[in-house]
Design a protein around this motif. Structure first.
Motif, PDB file in Angstrom:
ATOM      1  N   ALA A 157       0.835  -1.202   0.000  1.00  0.00           N
ATOM      2  CA  ALA A 157       0.000   0.000   0.000  1.00  0.00           C
ATOM      3  C   ALA A 157       0.867   1.249   0.000  1.00  0.00           C
ATOM      4  O   ALA A 157       2.009   1.236   0.447  1.00  0.00           O
ATOM      5  N   ARG A 158       0.279   2.327  -0.501  1.00  0.00           N
ATOM      6  CA  ARG A 158       0.907   3.642  -0.440  1.00  0.00           C
ATOM      7  C   ARG A 158      -0.159   4.655  -0.016  1.00  0.00           C
ATOM      8  O   ARG A 158      -1.235   4.710  -0.621  1.00  0.00           O
ATOM      9  N   ARG A 159       0.142   5.405   1.028  1.00  0.00           N
ATOM     10  CA  ARG A 159      -0.812   6.419   1.485  1.00  0.00           C
ATOM     11  C   ARG A 159      -0.797   7.583   0.503  1.00  0.00           C
ATOM     12  O   ARG A 159       0.255   8.108   0.153  1.00  0.00           O
ATOM     13  N   ILE A 160      -1.969   7.999   0.048  1.00  0.00           N
ATOM     14  CA  ILE A 160      -2.022   9.127  -0.881  1.00  0.00           C
ATOM     15  C   ILE A 160      -2.710  10.347  -0.271  1.00  0.00           C
ATOM     16  O   ILE A 160      -2.679  11.423  -0.863  1.00  0.00           O
ATOM     17  N   MET A 161      -3.310  10.189   0.928  1.00  0.00           N
ATOM     18  CA  MET A 161      -3.892  11.350   1.596  1.00  0.00           C
ATOM     19  C   MET A 161      -4.133  11.033   3.068  1.00  0.00           C
ATOM     20  O   MET A 161      -4.715  10.007   3.397  1.00  0.00           O
ATOM     21  N   SER A 162      -3.661  11.906   3.968  1.00  0.00           N
ATOM     22  CA  SER A 162      -4.011  11.804   5.384  1.00  0.00           C
ATOM     23  C   SER A 162      -5.432  12.327   5.557  1.00  0.00           C
ATOM     24  O   SER A 162      -5.829  13.308   4.919  1.00  0.00           O
ATOM     25  N   ASN A 163      -6.204  11.673   6.431  1.00  0.00           N
ATOM     26  CA  ASN A 163      -7.629  11.998   6.514  1.00  0.00           C
ATOM     27  C   ASN A 163      -8.145  11.643   7.908  1.00  0.00           C
ATOM     28  O   ASN A 163      -8.525  10.511   8.171  1.00  0.00           O
ATOM     29  N   ARG A 164      -8.130  12.622   8.821  1.00  0.00           N
ATOM     30  CA  ARG A 164      -8.580  12.376  10.188  1.00  0.00           C
ATOM     31  C   ARG A 164     -10.110  12.260  10.254  1.00  0.00           C
ATOM     32  O   ARG A 164     -10.812  12.771   9.391  1.00  0.00           O
ATOM     33  N   TYR A 273      -3.923   0.362  -2.879  1.00  0.00           N
ATOM     34  CA  TYR A 273      -3.435  -0.984  -2.599  1.00  0.00           C
ATOM     35  C   TYR A 273      -3.101  -1.691  -3.902  1.00  0.00           C
ATOM     36  O   TYR A 273      -3.771  -1.495  -4.909  1.00  0.00           O
ATOM     37  N   TYR A 274      -2.085  -2.545  -3.853  1.00  0.00           N
ATOM     38  CA  TYR A 274      -1.709  -3.306  -5.040  1.00  0.00           C
ATOM     39  C   TYR A 274      -1.078  -4.624  -4.601  1.00  0.00           C
ATOM     40  O   TYR A 274      -0.523  -4.743  -3.497  1.00  0.00           O
TER      41      TYR A 274
END
Length: 316
Positions: A157-164, A273-274
Motif C-alpha cells: 500500500a501507499r498512502r495518498i492522503m491523510s484523513n482524520r 493498494y496493489y
C-alpha cells in the motif's frame, strides 16, 4: 522465449486469476470458443491437462499450478527487462484495472481517471466501483483505492492522503440538545450511524492513550451511504462521525461544528493498494504517482483547538 509463449503465459495467468474461460475471453476480446481452443493448444503442446473445467468455472490441476508458478515468474522477469530497457523513454501503455469505493469512485476518482487518460492515451483503463472491498488477485485488479487500513497482509500500500475523523453536529442540534463535555455523554445523545461493511452496529471507536476504546451509541437514523448520513447531520438530526475530507468545507462555513475535537478517532487515510511492488508495471506506477500528485493538498485541514458554541448537555 518466442512471442507466442509469452502470450500464452499472459492468457493462462489471467485465466487462473478469473477462474473463468468466458471471463478471460471477455478480458482479452476473444470469443469463448477461441479461448477454449487456445487453452487446448497449450495443453496439447505440454501433453498435460492444466485445468479442471465445469460449466461455471475452472480450477487448476497440479500441473496447472506448476505452469502458473513459472508463467508468473517468467512473465514478471520479461516485464522487468522490457521496462528496464525501454521504460525510461516510452510512455506507459497497456491495460490497467482499477477498483474504488462506489460513491468516492464515482464523484472523485472517475474525473481523475479522465485526466489520467488524457495524459497517457496509450493506457487502457478499466475502472470499476463496488460497495465492498474486492480481492485484487481474484478480481485481476492492478490496484484499488480505499479509505482505511490494509485489508489483506498479502497486499502492498501507499498512502495518498491523510484523513482524520471527527465527531460533528450542526449548530441547531447543539443549541437544542447541548454539547457533550466528555466522550461518555454521547451515549445520551442522538447519534447518526453510518453502517459500513461488517462493523458492529452503533459501536464507535476512539483512542484513549495507546489503546482503542469502544462506546455503544444509539439514534433513530442510520444508512450505509456516507452522503446520506452527512446530509442528515447538516439537517440537525444528531451527532455523526465523518472524515476531514467530508467535513472541512462545512466546518469552515459554520454549517457543522466539531464535537469533542480533542478526541482522537481512528483515521480514514486514503490508500492505494496493489498486489506486489516487485512486478508493478510502469502504467500502475504512473497512475499511483498521478494520484499522489492530485491529492497533495485536496482541502484546507480542519482546525482543532478552538471552542465553538453550544451549551452544555442537559442529559437526554
Amino acid at each position: 522465449m518466442n512471442s507466442d509463449a509469452a502470450s500464452d503465459f499472459d492468457f493462462f495467468i489471467l485465466l487462473a486469476k478469473l477462474k473463468s474461460l468466458s471471463g478471460a475471453a471477455r478480458a482479452l476480446d476473444l470469443t469463448p470458443p477461441a479461448a477454449t481452443k487456445r487453452l487446448g493448444l497449450i495443453e496439447q503442446r505440454l501433453g498435460a491437462r492444466l485445468v479442471n473445467r465445469t460449466t461455471r468455472s475452472v480450477s487448476l490441476t497440479p500441473e496447472g499450478e506448476t505452469y502458473l508458478r513459472y508463467a508468473l515468474q517468467i512473465s514478471g522477469q520479461v516485464r522487468e527487462m522490457e521496462e528496464a530497457i525501454s521504460g525510461a523513454r516510452t510512455d506507459p501503455k497497456g491495460l490497467l484495472r482499477v477498483n474504488a469505493t462506489l460513491g468516492f469512485g464515482r464523484t472523485t476518482i472517475a474525473p481523475l481517471v479522465s485526466e489520467f487518460a488524457k495524459r497517457f492515451p496509450a493506457v487502457e483503463v478499466q475502472f470499476e466501483v463496488t460497495d465492498r472491498p474486492v480481492d485484487l488477485v481474484e478480481g485481476a485488479f492492478d490496484l484499488a483505492i480505499r479509505f482505511g487500513e490494509l485489508p489483506d497482509s498479502r497486499l502492498s500500500a501507499r498512502r495518498i492522503m491523510s484523513n482524520r475523523r471527527f465527531l460533528c453536529a450542526s449548530p441547531k442540534y447543539l443549541e437544542r440538545f447541548g454539547t457533550p463535555e466528555k466522550i461518555e455523554d454521547l451515549a445520551r445523545h442522538r447519534c447518526i450511524i453510518h453502517r459500513q461493511n461488517d462493523d458492529a452496529y452503533g459501536v464507535w471507536k476512539y483512542m484513549r492513550g495507546d489503546s482503542i476504546e469502544a462506546l455503544k451509541v444509539k439514534g433513530t437514523l442510520s444508512s450505509n451511504d456516507g452522503d446520506i448520513v452527512l446530509r442528515w447531520a447538516l439537517d440537525g438530526h444528531g451527532i455523526l462521525i465523518r472524515s476531514e475530507w467530508d467535513l472541512a468545507k462545512y466546518v469552515q462555513s459554520g454549517r457543522l461544528r466539531l464535537v469533542l475535537p480533542e478526541t482522537v478517532l481512528p483515521s480514514a487515510d486514503l490508500f492505494v493498494y496493489y498486489p506486489s511492488q516487485r512486478n508493478q508495471t510502469a502504467r500502475a506506477r504512473a497512475f499511483i504517482d498521478f494520484l499522489v500528485e492530485r491529492f497533495r493538498a485536496p482541502f484546507v485541514p480542519v482546525e482543532v483547538g478552538k471552542k465553538r458554541g453550544g451549551r452544555k448537555s442537559p442529559g437526554l
